[in-house]
Design a protein around this motif. Structure first.
Motif, PDB file in Angstrom:
ATOM      1  N   THR A 201     -12.141  77.478 -12.580  1.00 23.34           N
ATOM      2  CA  THR A 201     -13.558  77.435 -12.926  1.00 23.34           C
ATOM      3  C   THR A 201     -13.832  78.469 -14.000  1.00 23.34           C
ATOM      4  O   THR A 201     -13.174  79.517 -14.047  1.00 23.34           O
ATOM      5  CB  THR A 201     -14.452  77.733 -11.700  1.00 23.34           C
ATOM      6  OG1 THR A 201     -15.830  77.739 -12.113  1.00 23.34           O
ATOM      7  CG2 THR A 201     -14.119  79.086 -11.092  1.00 23.34           C
ATOM      8  N   LYS A 202     -14.764  78.175 -14.866  1.00 27.04           N
ATOM      9  CA  LYS A 202     -15.169  79.163 -15.878  1.00 27.04           C
ATOM     10  C   LYS A 202     -16.259  80.077 -15.332  1.00 27.04           C
ATOM     11  O   LYS A 202     -16.553  81.126 -15.919  1.00 27.04           O
ATOM     12  CB  LYS A 202     -15.682  78.455 -17.133  1.00 27.04           C
ATOM     13  CG  LYS A 202     -17.014  77.722 -16.923  1.00 27.04           C
ATOM     14  CD  LYS A 202     -17.562  77.183 -18.233  1.00 27.04           C
ATOM     15  CE  LYS A 202     -18.942  76.536 -18.006  1.00 27.04           C
ATOM     16  NZ  LYS A 202     -19.552  76.057 -19.260  1.00 27.04           N
ATOM     17  N   ASN A 203     -16.840  79.695 -14.201  1.00 25.21           N
ATOM     18  CA  ASN A 203     -18.011  80.403 -13.686  1.00 25.21           C
ATOM     19  C   ASN A 203     -17.599  81.582 -12.804  1.00 25.21           C
ATOM     20  O   ASN A 203     -17.555  81.485 -11.576  1.00 25.21           O
ATOM     21  CB  ASN A 203     -18.912  79.432 -12.922  1.00 25.21           C
ATOM     22  CG  ASN A 203     -19.445  78.331 -13.808  1.00 25.21           C
ATOM     23  OD1 ASN A 203     -19.792  78.583 -14.965  1.00 25.21           O
ATOM     24  ND2 ASN A 203     -19.492  77.117 -13.301  1.00 25.21           N
ATOM     25  N   THR A 204     -17.308  82.700 -13.458  1.00 21.18           N
ATOM     26  CA  THR A 204     -16.853  83.897 -12.749  1.00 21.18           C
ATOM     27  C   THR A 204     -17.679  85.122 -13.122  1.00 21.18           C
ATOM     28  O   THR A 204     -17.234  86.251 -12.969  1.00 21.18           O
ATOM     29  CB  THR A 204     -15.376  84.174 -13.067  1.00 21.18           C
ATOM     30  OG1 THR A 204     -15.206  84.301 -14.495  1.00 21.18           O
ATOM     31  CG2 THR A 204     -14.478  83.052 -12.541  1.00 21.18           C
ATOM     32  N   HIS A 205     -18.893  84.896 -13.610  1.00 23.76           N
ATOM     33  CA  HIS A 205     -19.744  86.010 -14.017  1.00 23.76           C
ATOM     34  C   HIS A 205     -20.112  86.857 -12.799  1.00 23.76           C
ATOM     35  O   HIS A 205     -20.591  86.338 -11.793  1.00 23.76           O
ATOM     36  CB  HIS A 205     -21.018  85.466 -14.676  1.00 23.76           C
ATOM     37  CG  HIS A 205     -21.920  86.527 -15.226  1.00 23.76           C
ATOM     38  ND1 HIS A 205     -21.475  87.546 -16.021  1.00 23.76           N
ATOM     39  CD2 HIS A 205     -23.254  86.725 -15.096  1.00 23.76           C
ATOM     40  CE1 HIS A 205     -22.485  88.327 -16.377  1.00 23.76           C
ATOM     41  NE2 HIS A 205     -23.575  87.854 -15.808  1.00 23.76           N
ATOM     42  N   GLY A 206     -19.839  88.151 -12.872  1.00 23.73           N
ATOM     43  CA  GLY A 206     -20.230  89.058 -11.802  1.00 23.73           C
ATOM     44  C   GLY A 206     -19.244  89.203 -10.667  1.00 23.73           C
ATOM     45  O   GLY A 206     -19.583  89.777  -9.624  1.00 23.73           O
ATOM     46  N   THR A 207     -18.014  88.731 -10.849  1.00 19.57           N
ATOM     47  CA  THR A 207     -17.052  88.802  -9.739  1.00 19.57           C
ATOM     48  C   THR A 207     -16.713  90.242  -9.371  1.00 19.57           C
ATOM     49  O   THR A 207     -16.608  90.579  -8.191  1.00 19.57           O
ATOM     50  CB  THR A 207     -15.758  88.043 -10.091  1.00 19.57           C
ATOM     51  OG1 THR A 207     -15.284  88.487 -11.371  1.00 19.57           O
ATOM     52  CG2 THR A 207     -16.001  86.543 -10.140  1.00 19.57           C
ATOM     53  N   GLY A 208     -16.537  91.100 -10.376  1.00 14.50           N
ATOM     54  CA  GLY A 208     -16.203  92.494 -10.084  1.00 14.50           C
ATOM     55  C   GLY A 208     -17.327  93.218  -9.372  1.00 14.50           C
ATOM     56  O   GLY A 208     -17.097  93.975  -8.418  1.00 14.50           O
ATOM     57  N   CYS A 209     -18.553  93.007  -9.845  1.00  6.64           N
ATOM     58  CA  CYS A 209     -19.723  93.607  -9.197  1.00  6.64           C
ATOM     59  C   CYS A 209     -19.830  93.136  -7.755  1.00  6.64           C
ATOM     60  O   CYS A 209     -20.096  93.923  -6.832  1.00  6.64           O
ATOM     61  CB  CYS A 209     -20.996  93.216  -9.944  1.00  6.64           C
ATOM     62  SG  CYS A 209     -21.022  93.644 -11.693  1.00  6.64           S
TER      63      CYS A 209
END
Length: 269
Positions: A201-209
């Motif tokens: 998936t390209k939708n990985t915004h904010g995984t680290g947070c």
């Protein structure tokens, strides 16, 4: 109810930063509080600008929380300058903060520098020694220890080097390597590996947070460091599996995947 504080930057599109942290806290049924260090202009396509709040305002936010409320854990995210890092470190020492989770945010997925180059040394000298656990990705760990990280053995070496800088626990995340998504934890004696499935998936915004906030939540709930990471890895795995698109770029993970399907009428009075 356990109470967890996030000290980080604001994400105007809601996928990372303060917004992701508060969503993660809520999903873990802990009470979330926030100290905003920077305001970013960003969307799913990237960060276009950032404004740092005055250090006096950041200090007053921290004092306002600790002077009134018992804080069970602290998650630290975007601290963009040496001055901000110093005021946060000094304030947390003053208030004897416990269960400090440091996510050393340095650069956005779109390539925007979220940590000034001259601030890395301050982060190493002043913030790492007071944190319970630091959770850098491969890129961030490489900058901290000044070495290339190409495989699992390099991750272990980086863990040891960061541990020697004062952190009680170091979790180097391997999501950016080409192999399986394996994270490595070092406690000063032993190494632990946490393996996750690589999701297309390209939708990985904010995984680290989200991962670091989940760890802070689980520490606040009383779990030990290994169990906190295990639970948090499971949480972020499911959140990524249920990620979705909201714009033209990289979408967010689903912080509330476990609550989908609940009847809205349940909340009506």
């Amino acid at each position: 109810m356990k109470k967890v504080l996030t000290i980080a930057g604001s994400d105007s599109c809601g996928g990372a930063g303060i917004q992701a942290d508060l969503k993660t806290f809520s999903a873990h049924l802990v009470y979330g509080m926030s100290v905003i260090t920077s305001v970013t202009a960003q969307n799913t396509q990237g960060v276009t600008d950032a404004y740092d709040l005055p250090v006096e305002v950041i200090e007053k936010q921290i004092s306002a929380i600790f002077d009134d409320i018992k804080v069970d854990a602290v998650k630290i995210g975007m601290l963009s300058s040496s001055e901000i890092i110093s005021i946060v470190a000094n304030s947390l020492k003053l208030h004897k903060a416990q269960n400090i989770v440091l996510d050393p945010v340095m650069i956005s997925k779109s390539g925007f520098n979220l940590l000034k180059e001259d601030a890395v040394k301050t982060l190493i000298n002043e913030l790492i020694p007071i944190c319970t656990i630091i959770t850098p990705n491969i890129y961030e760990a490489s900058l901290i220890v000044q070495m290339d990280i190409k495989d699992l053995e390099d991750m272990k070496i980086a863990c040891k080097k960061i541990y020697d800088k004062g952190a009680r626990y170091v979790l180097v995340k391997g999501g950016h390597l080409n192999d399986d998504a394996i994270d490595v934890l070092f406690d000063g004696q032993d190494y632990y590996q946490f393996k996750g499935s690589r999701i297309k998936t390209k939708n990985t915004h904010g995984t680290g947070c989200t991962l670091s906030s989940a760890i802070a939540s689980n520490l606040a709930l009383g779990f030990d460091i290994v169990e906190s990471i295990r639970r948090s890895k499971n949480y972020i795995q499911n959140a990524i599996e249920n990620s979705f698109s909201i714009g033209m770029g990289v979408g967010p993970v689903d912080h509330f995947y476990a609550f989908r399907g609940l009847e809205v009428n349940k909340y009506e009075r």
